[in-house]
Design an enzyme around this catalytic site. Sequence first.
Site, PDB file in Angstrom:
ATOM      1  N   CYS A   2     -47.786  -1.393  66.467  1.00 48.68           N
ATOM      2  CA  CYS A   2     -47.768  -1.114  65.397  1.00 48.68           C
ATOM      3  C   CYS A   2     -48.262   0.213  64.364  1.00 48.68           C
ATOM      4  CB  CYS A   2     -47.738  -1.760  64.558  1.00 48.68           C
ATOM      5  SG  CYS A   2     -47.171  -3.111  64.701  1.00 48.68           S
ATOM      6  N   ARG A  27     -45.539   5.161  68.162  1.00 56.17           N
ATOM      7  CA  ARG A  27     -46.029   3.045  68.128  1.00 56.17           C
ATOM      8  C   ARG A  27     -45.125   2.570  67.546  1.00 56.17           C
ATOM      9  NH1 ARG A  27     -51.937   4.697  67.384  1.00 56.17           N
ATOM     10  NH2 ARG A  27     -52.283   2.384  67.722  1.00 56.17           N
ATOM     11  N   TRP A  74     -43.898  -2.441  65.513  1.00 52.41           N
ATOM     12  CA  TRP A  74     -43.811  -3.371  66.776  1.00 52.41           C
ATOM     13  C   TRP A  74     -43.797  -4.231  67.124  1.00 52.41           C
ATOM     14  CZ3 TRP A  74     -45.857  -5.843  71.282  1.00 52.41           C
ATOM     15  CH2 TRP A  74     -45.325  -5.717  72.639  1.00 52.41           C
ATOM     16  N   ASN A 100     -51.752  -4.028  61.736  1.00 50.76           N
ATOM     17  CA  ASN A 100     -51.763  -3.564  63.135  1.00 50.76           C
ATOM     18  C   ASN A 100     -52.750  -4.575  64.206  1.00 50.76           C
ATOM     19  OD1 ASN A 100     -51.321  -2.390  65.799  1.00 50.76           O
ATOM     20  ND2 ASN A 100     -52.672  -0.875  66.017  1.00 50.76           N
ATOM     21  N   GLY A 101     -52.336  -5.251  64.559  1.00 50.82           N
ATOM     22  CA  GLY A 101     -53.125  -5.965  65.816  1.00 50.82           C
ATOM     23  C   GLY A 101     -52.878  -7.577  65.468  1.00 50.82           C
ATOM     24  N   GLU A 476     -45.714   5.804  89.618  1.00 50.24           N
ATOM     25  CA  GLU A 476     -45.484   6.101  88.300  1.00 50.24           C
ATOM     26  C   GLU A 476     -43.796   7.153  88.401  1.00 50.24           C
ATOM     27  OE1 GLU A 476     -45.593   8.085  84.871  1.00 50.24           O
ATOM     28  OE2 GLU A 476     -46.752   6.348  86.177  1.00 50.24           O
ATOM     29  N   LYS A 480     -41.982   6.009  85.656  1.00 55.37           N
ATOM     30  CA  LYS A 480     -41.255   7.067  84.398  1.00 55.37           C
ATOM     31  C   LYS A 480     -39.397   6.310  84.002  1.00 55.37           C
ATOM     32  CE  LYS A 480     -43.601   8.344  83.881  1.00 55.37           C
ATOM     33  NZ  LYS A 480     -44.865   7.704  82.336  1.00 55.37           N
ATOM     34  N   GLU A 483     -38.272   3.040  82.264  1.00 56.68           N
ATOM     35  CA  GLU A 483     -38.852   2.700  80.956  1.00 56.68           C
ATOM     36  C   GLU A 483     -38.098   3.367  80.266  1.00 56.68           C
ATOM     37  OE1 GLU A 483     -43.655   3.166  80.336  1.00 56.68           O
ATOM     38  OE2 GLU A 483     -42.768   5.449  81.399  1.00 56.68           O
ATOM     39  N   HIS A 499     -41.195  -4.505 105.185  1.00 58.51           N
ATOM     40  CA  HIS A 499     -41.787  -5.770 104.768  1.00 58.51           C
ATOM     41  C   HIS A 499     -41.407  -6.263 103.774  1.00 58.51           C
ATOM     42  CE1 HIS A 499     -45.318  -5.253 108.003  1.00 58.51           C
ATOM     43  NE2 HIS A 499     -45.253  -4.452 107.625  1.00 58.51           N
ATOM     44  N   LYS A 596     -45.900   3.928  72.542  1.00 63.67           N
ATOM     45  CA  LYS A 596     -47.198   4.776  72.707  1.00 63.67           C
ATOM     46  C   LYS A 596     -48.702   4.113  73.237  1.00 63.67           C
ATOM     47  CE  LYS A 596     -48.233   8.671  74.400  1.00 63.67           C
ATOM     48  NZ  LYS A 596     -47.404   8.760  75.760  1.00 63.67           N
TER      49      LYS A 596
END
Length: 601
Positions: A2, A27, A74, A100-101, A476, A480, A483, A499, A596
Amino acid sequence: MCGIIARVGADDGVDRLLGGLERLEYRGYDSAGIAVENGAGLAVQKCSGQVNELKESVHDSQIYGGIGIGHTRWSTHGPPTDDNAHPHTDSTGEVAVVHNGVIDNHTELREELEAEGYEFTSDTDTEVIPHLFERHLEDHPPEAAFREAVRDLDGSYAIAAMVEGVDAVFAARRGSPLVLGVSDDEYFLASDVPAFLEHTDEVVYFEDDEVGVIQPDEVELSTLDGQSIERSSEIVSWDPEETGKGGYDHFMRKEIENQHVSLANSIQGRVGDREPDLDEFPPGSFEDIDSVQIVACGTSFHAAKYGAQLLNKAGVPAQTFRASEYDDSVPVDDGTLAIAVTQSGETADTLAALDRASAAGARTTAVTNVVGSTVAREADDALFIRAGPEIGVAATKTFSSQVVTLSVLAHRISADVAGTAPWDDPAAFYDALERLPDHVESVLDTEVAADVADDYLGSDAFFFIGRGLAYPVAIEGALKFKEITYEHAEGFAAGELKHGPLALVTPQTPVFTVVTGDEDDSTVINAEEAQTRGAPIVAVSTDDHAITDVADAHLPIPETHPDLAGLLANVQLQLLSYHTADRLGRAIDKPRNLAKSVTVE
């Protein structure tokens, strides 16, 4: 999560509110809204969807006002709908709130308020706040009523609130970021500095359990209990132009191509005569340390694994922990150094892990991008990666800057603790480090990743493998890719393919194989095991590496030190993800369901 923006001034501030929301959309972008005081009451405009949809409705309604609050959401409680969008209002429409929270006790508060006759119109936890404010206004003036409402809350919050007829924004913070922007003739309040950076670079950071009353001619900052606070402002060194796209189609592309600059900034002044030269940590700073624990989330966790491997190579016991899994079962004592790695400095799980480590007696250090962030203030020490603002949700330049910063820090720690370096020849590493920005530019100049993306578009899944320091790069790269493309991607330690994951290998499963000079022969064998089962191999390596003789495609990187080759491979994998997502028409800067700065646990 948010984004909050508020503006307090004499002239109309609606365009500034909307501009701030656009810069905060990374955000959260499920819904957006604003509320302004226009002299005739509070005007509220909000909708599900993105900020550009809000802008259209605001301009159609022609609302105006010098004092206002805004929010880009968000979703945590309730789906992204018009009713769940912020700002939320009380029953009378005289109070408006953005938040926000997460309010942990919202269920109990909602039941209590509904029993008293207050009507709720959303599914959010936030809506309890304006109703609490409304209830306390019956017995208190606005500022006191706001404090009483905040005292009723359990959980995390950054709050900005307005009351009809009152020329002020009321603000409070606990566990979620909030920063004040100070200008000659106006004030701003936001979750993050980029929201108002084009208007002012002078800031004051809120601490937990602090309340602000922002009026056109003054700001009063105090504790929740009413004790006045005097705090000097700081100047943010970021360039406002860094928060714009600068002619690029996407922030992510700009930030990938900006890595040579961010890396140069990360390195500058931190390398002496082929040894670390950290003003924050002179020689001997870590002599009392026995072991290192690095906590992080997401991309930062992958950078943390890089740093931990370098420490272990130098003989310093080091472990990485996903911050959400760092609990009381982890042995910690006063000989432990806990390093929190977080781009924003506000990641809730990482902050909670840092608190646990500190409470257990560990020394704490933050590696972060944001001066003034919560982690930088709460850790015993802080080391900044100097990457500049990063707007794209998928981290790119901050990963490479985190790895470089952790590498230099690892040398300082290992020199103090073990009397050695992570490298047999430190001079060779630092020579390569100084050339790293130029090498990144040379990778960017090749642009073969677009062709590789085209070749494997439509594959069923995408595997990424590596060994040693190439392993963090592989996972990573997979992160990416998933995402921003929404395609299935997985990263594996190369030796783990046989395995279990080999069961998933088909001719429609390209295996991106990162080889950096660390046990490469074994990695090539692992890749060939997949290839014999039909999977194409895409080598991420230097041109003259043996793997290119058997690979089906190649993403080339320049010759460099083995412990830096992974960063060059990472740039190629970032470009691969970007071009694949672009071909698929994805929302590259704002991938679905992600934000983000993750400020909720």
